[in-house]
Design an enzyme around this catalytic site. Structure first.
Site, PDB file in Angstrom:
ATOM      1  N   SER A 164       0.865  -1.175   0.000  1.00 18.56           N
ATOM      2  CA  SER A 164       0.000   0.000   0.000  1.00 18.56           C
ATOM      3  C   SER A 164       0.897   1.218   0.000  1.00 18.56           C
ATOM      4  CB  SER A 164      -0.894  -0.002   1.241  1.00 18.56           C
ATOM      5  OG  SER A 164      -1.496   1.264   1.434  1.00 18.56           O
ATOM      6  N   TYR A 176      -2.250  -1.593  10.462  1.00 13.28           N
ATOM      7  CA  TYR A 176      -2.249  -1.664   8.998  1.00 13.28           C
ATOM      8  C   TYR A 176      -0.930  -1.174   8.399  1.00 13.28           C
ATOM      9  CZ  TYR A 176      -3.699  -1.266   4.151  1.00 13.28           C
ATOM     10  OH  TYR A 176      -3.763  -1.408   2.787  1.00 13.28           O
TER      11      TYR A 176
END
Length: 317
Positions: A164, A176
Protein backbone atom coordinates in the site's frame (compact mmCIF):
# COMPACT_ATOMS: atom_id res chain seq x y z
CA UNK A 1 20.62 22.89 -25.64
CA UNK A 2 17.04 22.72 -24.34
CA UNK A 3 15.93 21.14 -27.59
CA UNK A 4 18.57 18.38 -27.24
CA UNK A 5 17.47 17.77 -23.65
CA UNK A 6 13.83 17.54 -24.71
CA UNK A 7 14.74 15.07 -27.47
CA UNK A 8 16.72 12.89 -25.04
CA UNK A 9 13.87 12.87 -22.53
CA UNK A 10 11.42 12.01 -25.31
CA UNK A 11 13.62 9.14 -26.50
CA UNK A 12 13.96 7.83 -22.97
CA UNK A 13 10.19 7.65 -22.49
CA UNK A 14 9.67 6.17 -25.94
CA UNK A 15 12.19 3.39 -25.23
CA UNK A 16 10.70 2.85 -21.80
CA UNK A 17 7.20 2.57 -23.31
CA UNK A 18 8.44 0.00 -25.82
CA UNK A 19 10.48 -1.90 -23.20
CA UNK A 20 7.56 -2.20 -20.77
CA UNK A 21 5.22 -3.57 -23.43
CA UNK A 22 7.24 -6.68 -24.24
CA UNK A 23 5.17 -9.68 -23.14
CA UNK A 24 6.41 -13.12 -22.08
CA UNK A 25 5.62 -16.01 -24.40
CA UNK A 26 3.34 -19.03 -23.88
CA UNK A 27 1.01 -17.34 -21.39
CA UNK A 28 -1.59 -20.08 -21.83
CA UNK A 29 0.80 -22.61 -20.31
CA UNK A 30 1.52 -20.58 -17.19
CA UNK A 31 -0.09 -21.01 -13.77
CA UNK A 32 -0.73 -18.11 -11.39
CA UNK A 33 -1.77 -18.57 -7.74
CA UNK A 34 -3.69 -15.64 -6.21
CA UNK A 35 -4.75 -15.27 -2.58
CA UNK A 36 -7.80 -13.31 -1.44
CA UNK A 37 -10.03 -13.94 -4.46
CA UNK A 38 -13.42 -13.69 -2.74
CA UNK A 39 -13.78 -10.03 -3.74
CA UNK A 40 -11.84 -6.87 -4.54
CA UNK A 41 -8.51 -6.88 -6.36
CA UNK A 42 -7.98 -10.65 -6.17
CA UNK A 43 -11.39 -11.46 -7.64
CA UNK A 44 -10.97 -8.99 -10.49
CA UNK A 45 -7.41 -10.15 -11.22
CA UNK A 46 -8.51 -13.80 -11.43
CA UNK A 47 -11.16 -12.87 -14.01
CA UNK A 48 -8.75 -10.60 -15.87
CA UNK A 49 -6.01 -13.23 -16.17
CA UNK A 50 -8.57 -15.82 -17.19
CA UNK A 51 -9.50 -13.59 -20.14
CA UNK A 52 -5.80 -13.41 -21.05
CA UNK A 53 -5.72 -17.20 -21.20
CA UNK A 54 -3.55 -17.90 -18.14
CA UNK A 55 -4.30 -20.81 -15.83
CA UNK A 56 -5.52 -19.27 -12.58
CA UNK A 57 -5.38 -21.01 -9.20
CA UNK A 58 -7.58 -18.83 -7.01
CA UNK A 59 -7.50 -19.07 -3.21
CA UNK A 60 -10.68 -17.90 -1.49
CA UNK A 61 -11.46 -17.63 2.20
CA UNK A 62 -15.03 -18.93 1.81
CA UNK A 63 -16.77 -21.52 -0.34
CA UNK A 64 -19.35 -18.89 -1.23
CA UNK A 65 -16.64 -16.64 -2.69
CA UNK A 66 -15.10 -19.58 -4.57
CA UNK A 67 -18.45 -20.61 -6.05
CA UNK A 68 -19.20 -17.09 -7.20
CA UNK A 69 -15.81 -16.81 -8.90
CA UNK A 70 -16.24 -20.16 -10.67
CA UNK A 71 -19.55 -18.97 -12.10
CA UNK A 72 -17.86 -15.87 -13.54
CA UNK A 73 -14.87 -17.58 -15.15
CA UNK A 74 -13.88 -20.36 -17.54
CA UNK A 75 -12.75 -23.86 -16.61
CA UNK A 76 -9.14 -22.59 -16.67
CA UNK A 77 -9.82 -21.13 -13.21
CA UNK A 78 -9.62 -23.54 -10.27
CA UNK A 79 -10.34 -22.57 -6.68
CA UNK A 80 -9.16 -23.68 -3.27
CA UNK A 81 -10.18 -22.60 0.24
CA UNK A 82 -7.33 -20.90 2.10
CA UNK A 83 -6.98 -19.06 5.38
CA UNK A 84 -3.47 -17.56 5.24
CA UNK A 85 -3.26 -17.45 9.05
CA UNK A 86 -3.40 -21.26 9.34
CA UNK A 87 -0.26 -23.30 8.65
CA UNK A 88 -2.16 -26.51 7.87
CA UNK A 89 -4.31 -24.63 5.33
CA UNK A 90 -1.20 -23.29 3.64
CA UNK A 91 0.43 -26.74 3.53
CA UNK A 92 -2.71 -28.28 1.99
CA UNK A 93 -3.00 -25.47 -0.58
CA UNK A 94 0.69 -25.87 -1.49
CA UNK A 95 0.19 -29.58 -2.15
CA UNK A 96 -2.90 -28.76 -4.21
CA UNK A 97 -0.90 -26.27 -6.32
CA UNK A 98 1.97 -28.75 -6.73
CA UNK A 99 -0.38 -31.40 -8.10
CA UNK A 100 -1.67 -28.99 -10.73
CA UNK A 101 1.50 -27.29 -11.94
CA UNK A 102 3.60 -30.47 -12.07
CA UNK A 103 7.07 -30.15 -13.57
CA UNK A 104 6.32 -26.70 -15.03
CA UNK A 105 6.38 -24.98 -11.68
CA UNK A 106 4.36 -21.93 -10.64
CA UNK A 107 4.82 -18.90 -12.88
CA UNK A 108 3.15 -16.36 -10.63
CA UNK A 109 2.35 -15.95 -6.94
CA UNK A 110 0.17 -12.95 -6.07
CA UNK A 111 -0.04 -12.27 -2.34
CA UNK A 112 -3.23 -10.23 -2.33
CA UNK A 113 -5.09 -11.44 0.78
CA UNK A 114 -5.36 -8.70 3.36
CA UNK A 115 -7.58 -6.94 5.86
CA UNK A 116 -7.96 -3.35 6.96
CA UNK A 117 -9.21 -1.78 10.16
CA UNK A 118 -10.38 1.71 10.96
CA UNK A 119 -7.62 4.08 11.95
CA UNK A 120 -7.92 4.65 15.68
CA UNK A 121 -5.36 6.01 18.13
CA UNK A 122 -2.97 3.24 19.14
CA UNK A 123 -4.03 3.76 22.76
CA UNK A 124 -7.54 2.54 21.92
CA UNK A 125 -6.17 -0.84 20.84
CA UNK A 126 -4.79 -3.95 22.50
CA UNK A 127 -2.07 -6.34 21.38
CA UNK A 128 -4.57 -8.72 19.77
CA UNK A 129 -5.75 -5.96 17.40
CA UNK A 130 -2.21 -5.69 16.04
CA UNK A 131 -1.71 -9.47 15.98
CA UNK A 132 -4.91 -9.99 13.95
CA UNK A 133 -3.89 -7.70 11.11
CA UNK A 134 -0.22 -8.72 11.11
CA UNK A 135 -1.19 -12.41 10.92
CA UNK A 136 -3.02 -11.82 7.63
CA UNK A 137 -1.20 -8.95 5.96
CA UNK A 138 2.38 -9.86 6.82
CA UNK A 139 2.98 -13.21 8.54
CA UNK A 140 0.43 -15.07 6.42
CA UNK A 141 1.91 -13.57 3.26
CA UNK A 142 5.42 -14.60 4.33
CA UNK A 143 4.37 -18.18 5.11
CA UNK A 144 2.51 -18.56 1.80
CA UNK A 145 5.54 -17.22 -0.07
CA UNK A 146 8.05 -19.49 1.65
CA UNK A 147 5.81 -22.50 1.12
CA UNK A 148 5.37 -21.90 -2.62
CA UNK A 149 8.85 -20.55 -3.34
CA UNK A 150 10.33 -23.84 -4.66
CA UNK A 151 7.55 -24.00 -7.28
CA UNK A 152 8.08 -20.37 -8.33
CA UNK A 153 11.84 -20.87 -8.53
CA UNK A 154 11.34 -23.94 -10.75
CA UNK A 155 9.41 -21.79 -13.26
CA UNK A 156 11.74 -18.78 -12.86
CA UNK A 157 8.53 -16.92 -12.27
CA UNK A 158 7.19 -13.91 -10.43
CA UNK A 159 6.17 -12.96 -6.90
CA UNK A 160 3.77 -10.03 -6.67
CA UNK A 161 3.13 -8.65 -3.18
CA UNK A 162 0.29 -6.23 -2.53
CA UNK A 163 1.45 -3.52 -0.18
CA UNK A 164 0.00 0.00 0.00
CA UNK A 165 1.11 3.57 -0.30
CA UNK A 166 0.75 3.40 3.50
CA UNK A 167 3.78 1.12 3.39
CA UNK A 168 5.76 4.25 2.56
CA UNK A 169 3.94 6.72 4.79
CA UNK A 170 2.41 5.87 8.17
CA UNK A 171 -0.64 8.12 8.10
CA UNK A 172 -2.81 5.63 9.99
CA UNK A 173 -2.53 4.34 13.54
CA UNK A 174 -2.98 0.67 14.36
CA UNK A 175 -1.49 -2.36 12.66
CA UNK A 176 -2.25 -1.66 9.00
CA UNK A 177 0.73 0.58 8.19
CA UNK A 178 3.00 -1.59 10.32
CA UNK A 179 2.01 -4.64 8.28
CA UNK A 180 2.55 -2.85 4.96
CA UNK A 181 5.95 -1.52 6.02
CA UNK A 182 6.79 -5.15 6.75
CA UNK A 183 5.59 -6.22 3.29
CA UNK A 184 7.92 -3.62 1.76
CA UNK A 185 10.92 -4.83 3.75
CA UNK A 186 10.24 -8.51 3.08
CA UNK A 187 9.75 -7.84 -0.63
CA UNK A 188 12.99 -5.89 -0.93
CA UNK A 189 15.06 -8.62 0.71
CA UNK A 190 13.25 -11.34 -1.26
CA UNK A 191 13.83 -9.53 -4.58
CA UNK A 192 17.58 -9.42 -4.03
CA UNK A 193 17.79 -13.06 -2.92
CA UNK A 194 15.70 -14.45 -5.79
CA UNK A 195 17.38 -12.41 -8.52
CA UNK A 196 20.16 -15.04 -8.50
CA UNK A 197 17.59 -17.63 -9.64
CA UNK A 198 15.82 -15.63 -12.32
CA UNK A 199 12.77 -14.89 -10.15
CA UNK A 200 11.38 -11.33 -10.20
CA UNK A 201 9.59 -9.71 -7.25
CA UNK A 202 7.24 -6.75 -7.66
CA UNK A 203 5.38 -4.66 -5.10
CA UNK A 204 1.97 -3.06 -5.71
CA UNK A 205 1.44 0.13 -3.68
CA UNK A 206 -2.15 1.29 -4.32
CA UNK A 207 -3.68 4.48 -3.05
CA UNK A 208 -7.24 4.37 -1.71
CA UNK A 209 -9.80 2.36 -3.68
CA UNK A 210 -13.36 1.35 -2.88
CA UNK A 211 -13.42 -2.36 -2.07
CA UNK A 212 -15.15 -4.60 0.46
CA UNK A 213 -12.10 -4.10 2.69
CA UNK A 214 -12.52 -0.30 2.77
CA UNK A 215 -16.31 -0.28 3.05
CA UNK A 216 -17.53 2.63 5.23
CA UNK A 217 -19.86 0.50 7.36
CA UNK A 218 -17.07 -1.93 8.13
CA UNK A 219 -14.58 0.80 9.05
CA UNK A 220 -17.20 2.60 11.17
CA UNK A 221 -17.99 -0.63 13.03
CA UNK A 222 -14.28 -1.20 13.78
CA UNK A 223 -13.95 2.37 15.04
CA UNK A 224 -17.00 2.05 17.27
CA UNK A 225 -15.88 -1.30 18.71
CA UNK A 226 -12.43 0.06 19.57
CA UNK A 227 -14.01 3.07 21.28
CA UNK A 228 -16.37 0.93 23.35
CA UNK A 229 -13.51 -1.32 24.54
CA UNK A 230 -11.16 1.43 25.62
CA UNK A 231 -10.86 2.58 29.22
CA UNK A 232 -12.87 5.43 30.73
CA UNK A 233 -9.60 7.34 31.27
CA UNK A 234 -8.78 7.23 27.55
CA UNK A 235 -12.36 8.11 26.62
CA UNK A 236 -12.12 11.16 28.85
CA UNK A 237 -8.85 12.22 27.17
CA UNK A 238 -10.27 12.02 23.64
CA UNK A 239 -13.94 12.79 24.16
CA UNK A 240 -17.07 11.89 22.18
CA UNK A 241 -16.41 14.76 19.78
CA UNK A 242 -13.18 13.07 18.65
CA UNK A 243 -15.12 9.90 17.80
CA UNK A 244 -17.74 11.89 15.88
CA UNK A 245 -15.08 13.82 13.96
CA UNK A 246 -13.23 10.61 13.08
CA UNK A 247 -16.45 9.10 11.73
CA UNK A 248 -17.13 12.18 9.60
CA UNK A 249 -13.57 12.10 8.28
CA UNK A 250 -13.95 8.46 7.13
CA UNK A 251 -17.22 9.32 5.38
CA UNK A 252 -15.66 12.37 3.72
CA UNK A 253 -12.58 10.51 2.52
CA UNK A 254 -14.61 7.57 1.18
CA UNK A 255 -16.33 9.83 -1.37
CA UNK A 256 -12.90 10.61 -2.85
CA UNK A 257 -11.69 7.01 -3.15
CA UNK A 258 -11.55 5.60 -6.67
CA UNK A 259 -13.81 2.71 -7.66
CA UNK A 260 -11.71 1.94 -10.75
CA UNK A 261 -9.99 -1.11 -9.27
CA UNK A 262 -8.72 -2.18 -12.68
CA UNK A 263 -5.96 0.43 -12.22
CA UNK A 264 -4.56 -1.91 -9.57
CA UNK A 265 -5.16 -5.21 -11.37
CA UNK A 266 -3.62 -3.83 -14.57
CA UNK A 267 -0.42 -3.27 -12.60
CA UNK A 268 -0.59 -6.81 -11.22
CA UNK A 269 -1.15 -8.19 -14.73
CA UNK A 270 1.83 -6.24 -16.06
CA UNK A 271 4.04 -7.56 -13.25
CA UNK A 272 3.05 -11.10 -14.21
CA UNK A 273 3.11 -10.89 -18.02
CA UNK A 274 5.72 -8.28 -18.97
CA UNK A 275 9.21 -9.40 -19.91
CA UNK A 276 10.61 -6.53 -17.86
CA UNK A 277 8.26 -5.83 -14.92
CA UNK A 278 8.71 -2.83 -12.67
CA UNK A 279 9.98 -3.22 -9.13
CA UNK A 280 7.15 -1.07 -7.77
CA UNK A 281 3.77 -0.04 -9.10
CA UNK A 282 1.82 2.90 -7.67
CA UNK A 283 -1.77 2.80 -8.99
CA UNK A 284 -4.12 5.67 -8.20
CA UNK A 285 -3.83 9.42 -8.73
CA UNK A 286 -3.92 10.08 -4.98
CA UNK A 287 -0.92 7.78 -4.50
CA UNK A 288 1.08 9.24 -7.37
CA UNK A 289 0.46 12.94 -6.82
CA UNK A 290 -0.21 13.26 -3.10
CA UNK A 291 0.93 10.38 -0.87
CA UNK A 292 4.14 9.55 -2.74
CA UNK A 293 5.42 13.17 -2.79
CA UNK A 294 4.33 13.48 0.84
CA UNK A 295 6.51 10.50 1.76
CA UNK A 296 9.61 12.42 0.61
CA UNK A 297 8.81 15.61 2.54
CA UNK A 298 10.49 16.56 5.84
CA UNK A 299 8.85 14.93 8.85
CA UNK A 300 7.92 18.21 10.54
CA UNK A 301 6.07 19.32 7.41
CA UNK A 302 4.09 16.07 7.12
CA UNK A 303 3.21 16.22 10.83
CA UNK A 304 2.01 19.82 10.49
CA UNK A 305 -0.21 18.96 7.51
CA UNK A 306 -1.76 16.06 9.43
CA UNK A 307 -2.46 18.24 12.46
CA UNK A 308 -4.53 20.52 10.20
CA UNK A 309 -6.90 17.78 9.09
CA UNK A 310 -6.88 15.23 11.92
CA UNK A 311 -9.44 15.40 14.80
CA UNK A 312 -8.06 16.81 18.05
CA UNK A 313 -8.51 15.11 21.46
CA UNK A 314 -10.69 17.11 23.87
CA UNK A 315 -7.91 17.23 26.48
CA UNK A 316 -5.14 18.21 24.04
CA UNK A 317 -2.63 20.69 25.46
Amino acid sequence: MWLCLAVLVGLYYLLRWYWERQVVSNLRDKYVFITGCDSGFGNLLARQLDMRGLRVLAACLTEEGAEQLRRQTSDRVETVILDVTKTDNIAAATQWVKERVGHRGLWGLVNNAGIAMASTPNEWLVKQDFVKILDVNLLGMIEVTLSLLPLVRKARGRVVNVSSIMGRLALLSGGYCISKYGVEAFSDSLRRELSYFGVKVAVIEPGYFKTAMTNYDRLFRCLQEAWERTSSEVKDLYGEEFLASSTKLIAKLETRWSDNTSLVTDCMEHALTACYPCTRYIPGWDAKFFYLPLSYMPTFLVDTMLYWVAPEPSKAL
